[in-house]
Design a protein around this motif. Structure first.
Motif, PDB file in Angstrom:
ATOM      1  N   UNK A 157       5.592   3.515  -7.173  1.00  0.00           N
ATOM      2  CA  UNK A 157       6.956   3.213  -7.636  1.00  0.00           C
ATOM      3  C   UNK A 157       7.930   4.243  -7.068  1.00  0.00           C
ATOM      4  N   UNK A 158       7.512   5.492  -7.100  1.00  0.00           N
ATOM      5  CA  UNK A 158       8.369   6.566  -6.575  1.00  0.00           C
ATOM      6  C   UNK A 158       8.643   6.345  -5.082  1.00  0.00           C
ATOM      7  N   UNK A 159       7.583   5.958  -4.367  1.00  0.00           N
ATOM      8  CA  UNK A 159       7.723   5.712  -2.928  1.00  0.00           C
ATOM      9  C   UNK A 159       8.680   4.546  -2.664  1.00  0.00           C
ATOM     10  N   UNK A 160       8.519   3.477  -3.433  1.00  0.00           N
ATOM     11  CA  UNK A 160       9.377   2.307  -3.231  1.00  0.00           C
ATOM     12  C   UNK A 160      10.837   2.644  -3.537  1.00  0.00           C
TER      13      UNK A 160
ATOM     14  N   UNK B  52      11.519  -3.824   0.787  1.00  0.00           N
ATOM     15  CA  UNK B  52      10.785  -2.769   0.064  1.00  0.00           C
ATOM     16  C   UNK B  52       9.752  -3.390  -0.882  1.00  0.00           C
ATOM     17  N   UNK B  53      10.144  -4.437  -1.573  1.00  0.00           N
ATOM     18  CA  UNK B  53       9.222  -5.074  -2.524  1.00  0.00           C
ATOM     19  C   UNK B  53       8.019  -5.700  -1.809  1.00  0.00           C
ATOM     20  N   UNK B  54       8.241  -6.267  -0.625  1.00  0.00           N
ATOM     21  CA  UNK B  54       7.119  -6.834   0.144  1.00  0.00           C
ATOM     22  C   UNK B  54       6.110  -5.742   0.483  1.00  0.00           C
ATOM     23  N   UNK B  55       6.615  -4.603   0.939  1.00  0.00           N
ATOM     24  CA  UNK B  55       5.742  -3.481   1.278  1.00  0.00           C
ATOM     25  C   UNK B  55       5.038  -2.924   0.055  1.00  0.00           C
ATOM     26  N   UNK B  56       5.743  -2.950  -1.052  1.00  0.00           N
ATOM     27  CA  UNK B  56       5.236  -2.455  -2.326  1.00  0.00           C
ATOM     28  C   UNK B  56       3.996  -3.251  -2.748  1.00  0.00           C
TER      29      UNK B  56
END
Lengths: 188, 137
Positions: free
Chosen positions: B121-124, B20-24
């Motif tokens: 942030x909400x999406x992540x 998730x953080x990579x995509x973020x």
């Protein structure tokens, strides 16, 4: 009306949140999270910021009670709250893996509060772990903070009367420290 | 709100958090730092930052989240959804991962709008919820 800010510190599971709940006249403010560190303390929740309560003593002195998290990873909260405090109730659970080492660590971290007002040590959970006895705590305090008067009690954090005795002992020390400081200022 | 294994010790959850953080960071260039943490302040996964900083941010974000919850509770306005700290050269947004004892804390530089940052942030956080929920199912 005089106001005192008193910290409650000690290892995770020593009873800091419970002690403040026992003493407070207001609904306490708690900041608890699900405890994922069951190896350190087998309890469901743990304080991650602070606990807060209030009590009035002697009809006119308001005492603000702040509990700090027990885990060192929250030591930024220790620094923040220590600045405002004039006294410390250090709770050490006698069933900790090495309670004397915990005493050492917290006195090292919070020992400066003795000069600001006073420190009282409350040994909790001695009903489930009778040793070490109080003299071991007193002996260690004399070694690490020689010449300081630091009372040591056994106490049940759930027992309001016992916690009140410890608190009143601390407040007496704080007021004595303030009186001595005042006398020294006047004499100078 | 119960994980069988603590999130910060669960390799699958840690892998999800890293994913998730990579995509973020791909969708938000103003992101300087982000970390997933447990409610009680353990780092699950982070992007950027050194190990010591990551642990410290996780602890501080945990305290902030709990203080936000305490204020919301005291004012009887429901659960705290997110917290924003605005500073001179950037800001921090932190948000709970819905239905889990986990929080996402992210630091953006001042070039980003708060609305856009809040949205990503909400999406992540939502993506993290979906991954953990699907794993549990």
């Amino acid at each position: 009306m005089a106001e005192h800010v008193i910290l409650f510190a000690g290892p995770m599971g020593a009873g800091k949140t419970t002690a403040i709940e026992s003493l407070s006249e207001i609904e306490t403010i708690r900041t608890e999270a699900t405890n994922t560190d069951r190896e350190t303390a087998d309890k469901d929740t743990t304080t991650v910021a602070l606990d807060y309560g209030e009590i009035t003593v002697s009809d006119e002195d308001k005492v603000r009670l702040y509990g700090v998290p027990g885990q060192r990873r929250f030591n930024f909260m220790w620094t923040i709250l220590k600045e405002r405090a004039v006294g410390l109730i250090l709770l050490v659970n006698n069933d900790a893996a090495d309670p004397i080492e915990e005493l050492d660590a917290f006195l090292e971290e919070f020992g400066e509060l003795h000069e600001k007002g006073g420190i009282v040590v409350c040994v909790t959970r001695s009903d489930v772990a009778p040793t070490p006895y109080l003299d071991k705590y007193a002996e260690r305090i004399r070694e690490v903070m020689p010449g300081r008067m630091i009372p040591v009690f056994t106490a049940d954090a759930r027992n309001a009367d016992q916690m009140r005795t410890a608190l009143m002992s601390l407040i007496a020390n704080i007021e004595m420290t303030a009186m001595i400081a005042g006398n020294q200022e006047r004499a100078a | 709100m119960t994980e069988q294994v603590s999130a910060h010790k669960d390799p699958v959850v840690i892998a999800f958090a890293n994913e998730v953080l990579d995509g973020f960071s791909d969708v938000c260039r103003s992101l300087r730092y982000a970390t997933f943490l447990t409610d009680d302040g353990f780092e699950v996964a982070s992007i950027a930052g050194d190990e010591k900083q990551n642990r410290r941010v996780a602890s501080m974000a945990s305290s902030m989240q709990a203080l936000g919850d305490a204020v919301a509770k005291d004012l009887r306005i429901g659960g705290a959804e997110y917290i924003i700290i605005a500073a001179e050269t950037g800001y921090v947004i932190q948000m709970r991962v819905p239905e889990h004892a986990m929080v996402l804390a992210a630091h953006f530089d001042a070039a980003e709008t708060v609305g856009k940052a809040l949205s990503v942030v909400r999406l992540a956080a939502s993506n993290m919820r979906t991954l953990v929920r699907d794993k549990a199912a």
